[in-house]
Scaffold this motif. Structure first.
Motif, PDB file in Angstrom:
ATOM      1  N   THR A  36       0.856  -6.856   9.876  1.00  0.00           N
ATOM      2  CA  THR A  36       1.451  -5.512   9.860  1.00  0.00           C
ATOM      3  C   THR A  36       0.326  -4.490   9.991  1.00  0.00           C
ATOM      4  N   PRO A  37       0.445  -3.514  10.916  1.00  0.00           N
ATOM      5  CA  PRO A  37      -0.626  -2.520  11.088  1.00  0.00           C
ATOM      6  C   PRO A  37      -0.946  -1.780   9.785  1.00  0.00           C
ATOM      7  N   VAL A  38      -2.227  -1.563   9.547  1.00  0.00           N
ATOM      8  CA  VAL A  38      -2.687  -0.817   8.369  1.00  0.00           C
ATOM      9  C   VAL A  38      -2.268   0.645   8.530  1.00  0.00           C
ATOM     10  N   ASP A  39      -1.572   1.203   7.506  1.00  0.00           N
ATOM     11  CA  ASP A  39      -1.135   2.602   7.582  1.00  0.00           C
ATOM     12  C   ASP A  39      -2.325   3.547   7.654  1.00  0.00           C
ATOM     13  N   ARG A  40      -3.205   3.439   6.687  1.00  0.00           N
ATOM     14  CA  ARG A  40      -4.409   4.273   6.618  1.00  0.00           C
ATOM     15  C   ARG A  40      -5.518   3.416   6.007  1.00  0.00           C
ATOM     16  N   GLY A  41      -6.762   3.735   6.370  1.00  0.00           N
ATOM     17  CA  GLY A  41      -7.850   2.979   5.775  1.00  0.00           C
ATOM     18  C   GLY A  41      -9.196   3.324   6.369  1.00  0.00           C
ATOM     19  N   LEU A  42     -10.159   2.502   6.012  1.00  0.00           N
ATOM     20  CA  LEU A  42     -11.525   2.649   6.481  1.00  0.00           C
ATOM     21  C   LEU A  42     -12.052   1.265   6.820  1.00  0.00           C
ATOM     22  N   ALA A  83      -7.928  -0.370   2.574  1.00  0.00           N
ATOM     23  CA  ALA A  83      -6.647  -0.014   3.183  1.00  0.00           C
ATOM     24  C   ALA A  83      -5.688   0.625   2.195  1.00  0.00           C
ATOM     25  N   GLN A  84      -4.826   1.472   2.738  1.00  0.00           N
ATOM     26  CA  GLN A  84      -3.760   2.106   1.968  1.00  0.00           C
ATOM     27  C   GLN A  84      -2.440   1.896   2.705  1.00  0.00           C
ATOM     28  N   ARG A  85      -1.371   1.865   1.909  1.00  0.00           N
ATOM     29  CA  ARG A  85      -0.036   1.680   2.467  1.00  0.00           C
ATOM     30  C   ARG A  85       0.871   2.791   1.970  1.00  0.00           C
ATOM     31  N   ARG A  86       1.767   3.240   2.853  1.00  0.00           N
ATOM     32  CA  ARG A  86       2.792   4.215   2.471  1.00  0.00           C
ATOM     33  C   ARG A  86       3.814   3.507   1.587  1.00  0.00           C
ATOM     34  N   THR A  87       4.294   4.205   0.549  1.00  0.00           N
ATOM     35  CA  THR A  87       5.313   3.611  -0.318  1.00  0.00           C
ATOM     36  C   THR A  87       6.717   4.053   0.066  1.00  0.00           C
ATOM     37  N   PRO A  97       1.008  22.509  -1.920  1.00  0.00           N
ATOM     38  CA  PRO A  97       2.224  23.077  -2.505  1.00  0.00           C
ATOM     39  C   PRO A  97       3.521  22.351  -2.133  1.00  0.00           C
ATOM     40  N   THR A  98       3.473  21.441  -1.188  1.00  0.00           N
ATOM     41  CA  THR A  98       4.672  20.710  -0.789  1.00  0.00           C
ATOM     42  C   THR A  98       4.551  19.249  -1.188  1.00  0.00           C
ATOM     43  N   GLU A  99       5.652  18.522  -1.073  1.00  0.00           N
ATOM     44  CA  GLU A  99       5.611  17.097  -1.364  1.00  0.00           C
ATOM     45  C   GLU A  99       4.887  16.352  -0.238  1.00  0.00           C
ATOM     46  N   VAL A 100       4.206  15.282  -0.608  1.00  0.00           N
ATOM     47  CA  VAL A 100       3.501  14.447   0.362  1.00  0.00           C
ATOM     48  C   VAL A 100       3.946  13.003   0.174  1.00  0.00           C
ATOM     49  N   GLU A 101       3.712  12.190   1.191  1.00  0.00           N
ATOM     50  CA  GLU A 101       4.073  10.784   1.096  1.00  0.00           C
ATOM     51  C   GLU A 101       3.053  10.040   0.234  1.00  0.00           C
ATOM     52  N   GLU A 102       3.538   9.273  -0.707  1.00  0.00           N
ATOM     53  CA  GLU A 102       2.673   8.522  -1.611  1.00  0.00           C
ATOM     54  C   GLU A 102       2.001   7.363  -0.866  1.00  0.00           C
ATOM     55  N   MET A 103       0.709   7.174  -1.136  1.00  0.00           N
ATOM     56  CA  MET A 103      -0.057   6.060  -0.570  1.00  0.00           C
ATOM     57  C   MET A 103      -0.635   5.257  -1.735  1.00  0.00           C
ATOM     58  N   VAL A 104      -0.670   3.940  -1.588  1.00  0.00           N
ATOM     59  CA  VAL A 104      -1.272   3.077  -2.604  1.00  0.00           C
ATOM     60  C   VAL A 104      -2.335   2.209  -1.944  1.00  0.00           C
ATOM     61  N   ILE A 105      -3.321   1.814  -2.724  1.00  0.00           N
ATOM     62  CA  ILE A 105      -4.379   0.929  -2.228  1.00  0.00           C
ATOM     63  C   ILE A 105      -3.823  -0.484  -2.114  1.00  0.00           C
TER      64      ILE A 105
END
Length: 133
Positions: A36-42, A83-87, A97-105
């Motif tokens: 599965t493609p990594v959502d976000r990471g380094l 790596a981080q994944r969207r929850t 000031p707005t809601e953001v999508e939660e990311m977890v390691i």
């Protein structure tokens, strides 16, 4: 300056400019966790054979690119992933000031692989890591 000297000066200028070639290659590819493609990471590349400095890039939607100015020389590299994944949850961030999508390691079985980088594969690298379940 004589007109017949201009071509010689131009050729010398191009020759001198070419001397700055570093041998670094642009590097690009895909990073997955359990296919599965990594959502976000380094992703970081550390040369195995010498103590050269590591270089890396951010990953977005499973893809990364390192431009030629920060690229890699051909060789064997230790590849490290953070790596981080969207929850799927929206959360309030104190800084925004707005809601953001939660990311977890993502907890990986191993965050390190070893891989060859060559002229032939430098722009089509693919890494698949495994998550601890």
């Amino acid at each position: 300056m004589k007109r017949d000297q201009l071509p010689i000066i131009a050729i010398l200028g191009f020759a001198i400019a070419g001397c700055g070639e570093t041998g670094l290659m642009m590097v690009a590819g895909k990073v997955t966790i359990d296919e599965t493609p990594v959502d976000r990471g380094l992703i970081t590349f550390q040369p195995v054979s010498d103590s050269g400095k590591p270089t890396g890039a951010s990953i977005k939607d499973g893809k990364f690119t390192i431009d030629k100015s920060h690229g890699l020389l051909p060789g064997e590299y230790q590849v490290v992933l953070q790596a981080q994944r969207r929850t799927g949850k929206k959360i309030r961030d104190r800084l925004v000031p707005t809601e953001v999508e939660e990311m977890v390691i993502v907890n990986l079985k191993t965050d390190t692989l070893t891989a060859p980088v060559s002229v032939e594969n430098a722009q089509q690298l693919e890494f698949n890591f495994s998550e601890v379940r």
